[in-house]
Design a protein around this motif. Sequence first.
Motif, PDB file in Angstrom:
ATOM      1  N   TYR A 248       0.807  -1.221   0.000  1.00  0.00           N
ATOM      2  CA  TYR A 248       0.000   0.000   0.000  1.00  0.00           C
ATOM      3  C   TYR A 248       0.839   1.270   0.000  1.00  0.00           C
ATOM      4  CZ  TYR A 248       0.178  -0.369   5.218  1.00  0.00           C
ATOM      5  OH  TYR A 248       0.558  -0.481   6.531  1.00  0.00           O
ATOM      6  N   ALA A 249       2.088   1.184   0.441  1.00  0.00           N
ATOM      7  CA  ALA A 249       2.950   2.367   0.351  1.00  0.00           C
ATOM      8  C   ALA A 249       3.171   2.755  -1.108  1.00  0.00           C
ATOM      9  CB  ALA A 249       4.284   2.109   1.039  1.00  0.00           C
ATOM     10  N   ARG A 250       3.159   1.771  -1.998  1.00  0.00           N
ATOM     11  CA  ARG A 250       3.300   2.032  -3.436  1.00  0.00           C
ATOM     12  C   ARG A 250       1.957   2.240  -4.127  1.00  0.00           C
ATOM     13  NH1 ARG A 250       6.190  -2.778  -3.224  1.00  0.00           N
ATOM     14  NH2 ARG A 250       4.597  -3.707  -4.576  1.00  0.00           N
ATOM     15  N   GLY A 251       0.952   1.488  -3.689  1.00  0.00           N
ATOM     16  CA  GLY A 251      -0.293   1.424  -4.445  1.00  0.00           C
ATOM     17  C   GLY A 251      -1.369   2.405  -4.035  1.00  0.00           C
ATOM     18  N   ALA A 252      -1.264   2.977  -2.845  1.00  0.00           N
ATOM     19  CA  ALA A 252      -2.258   3.958  -2.402  1.00  0.00           C
ATOM     20  C   ALA A 252      -1.826   5.357  -2.830  1.00  0.00           C
ATOM     21  CB  ALA A 252      -2.424   3.899  -0.892  1.00  0.00           C
ATOM     22  N   GLU A 253      -2.791   6.190  -3.165  1.00  0.00           N
ATOM     23  CA  GLU A 253      -2.472   7.568  -3.524  1.00  0.00           C
ATOM     24  C   GLU A 253      -1.971   8.334  -2.309  1.00  0.00           C
ATOM     25  OE1 GLU A 253      -4.586  11.137  -5.961  1.00  0.00           O
ATOM     26  OE2 GLU A 253      -5.648  10.401  -4.199  1.00  0.00           O
ATOM     27  N   ARG A 254      -2.613   8.110  -1.149  1.00  0.00           N
ATOM     28  CA  ARG A 254      -2.212   8.775   0.085  1.00  0.00           C
ATOM     29  C   ARG A 254      -2.813   8.033   1.267  1.00  0.00           C
ATOM     30  NH1 ARG A 254      -6.602  12.753   1.104  1.00  0.00           N
ATOM     31  NH2 ARG A 254      -8.018  12.546  -0.667  1.00  0.00           N
ATOM     32  N   ILE A 255      -2.287   8.344   2.449  1.00  0.00           N
ATOM     33  CA  ILE A 255      -2.792   7.801   3.714  1.00  0.00           C
ATOM     34  C   ILE A 255      -3.236   8.985   4.559  1.00  0.00           C
ATOM     35  CG2 ILE A 255      -2.320   6.345   5.712  1.00  0.00           C
ATOM     36  CD1 ILE A 255      -1.954   4.851   3.076  1.00  0.00           C
ATOM     37  N   VAL A 256      -4.424   8.882   5.150  1.00  0.00           N
ATOM     38  CA  VAL A 256      -4.937   9.974   5.976  1.00  0.00           C
ATOM     39  C   VAL A 256      -5.310   9.442   7.358  1.00  0.00           C
ATOM     40  CG1 VAL A 256      -5.788  11.224   3.965  1.00  0.00           C
ATOM     41  CG2 VAL A 256      -7.323   9.657   5.169  1.00  0.00           C
ATOM     42  N   THR A 257      -5.392  10.346   8.323  1.00  0.00           N
ATOM     43  CA  THR A 257      -5.789   9.970   9.675  1.00  0.00           C
ATOM     44  C   THR A 257      -7.168  10.522   9.992  1.00  0.00           C
ATOM     45  OG1 THR A 257      -4.777  11.925  10.697  1.00  0.00           O
ATOM     46  CG2 THR A 257      -3.411   9.942  10.509  1.00  0.00           C
TER      47      THR A 257
END
Length: 326
Positions: A248-257
């Motif tokens: 997911y570090a490669r495949g997700a556009e971004r991570i949000v909280t």
Amino acid sequence: MTEPLFTLDELHKAADFVHARMPPTPQYAWPLLAEAIGTETWVKHENHTPTGAFKIRGAHTFIDWLKRTQPDCPGIVTATRGNHGQGQALAARAAGMVARVYVPEGNSVEKNAAMRAFGAELIVHGADFDAARQEAQRVAKAEGLAFVPPYHRELVRGVATYALELFTALPDLHTVYVPIGCGSGICGTIAARDALGLSTRIVGVVSENADCVLRSMAAGDYVETETARTFADGIAVRVPVPEAFDIYARGAERIVTVSDAEVAEAIRLYYRATHNLAEGAGAAALAALMADRAIMAGKRVGVILCGGNIDGDWFETVLSGGVPQV
């Protein structure tokens, strides 16, 4: 471009296997959600599975793989906050195997009861999920049982079938929001998107009180937090699972909280707008979309309601306008 985790044929075979044991779950665009958020919002209802959460899909494919590759294995050991354990217990007991499940102290009373009802031998150990997981690994090795990890390729192949259903029905979604605990859900979503060759953006959602994923991405290494105190127990992890993180570090556009207060408001919105129950992790994706409403206005967006197994006292607190304390 990296190779997809699974071929489309591998995912279709997993879907056939899963669908022989449970029907596909629906995806609905609820008008009151669109009215509240300002975007066409499609909910993938994984709260409608036989265990009330998406984990049962991966349990079916993992136990099938285990029976084929280790036919003499007498049973499994795993750790959980509840939904993973329910799925593994159901699938393992159906295959004639022992299911020993470790949970941390203070775990959901109702999830514990459900795991026992599905046939799990439940053991309480440690202050949080990661402590329970370490004990489960030790016991599995000592007693000759198979340890079911939070991430395994065959487990993710089953989980990915929910995203295959969603993307087959709605290939033109702009963005899909997915909660991240140990990572099987978001990895399965990325895998299905890539196998289908779609351009849908995927946003991972974590709790601000369990933000090891964000810290790890910032540090470029796996960072463990001291605590993971959130009532969104399905995403209450202190350290990323490396195999999942790398995907997911490669495949997700971004991570949000999201905060616990935002999650509680999303649970209330789900109930008002759809009359569906969402547990904390199950509402995290909607909470993130609510925070992003300005940038998502007018777009066609998906949210994964990954589970609906919220304890009654917590739900009472949320409906009265409060935030459960852990």
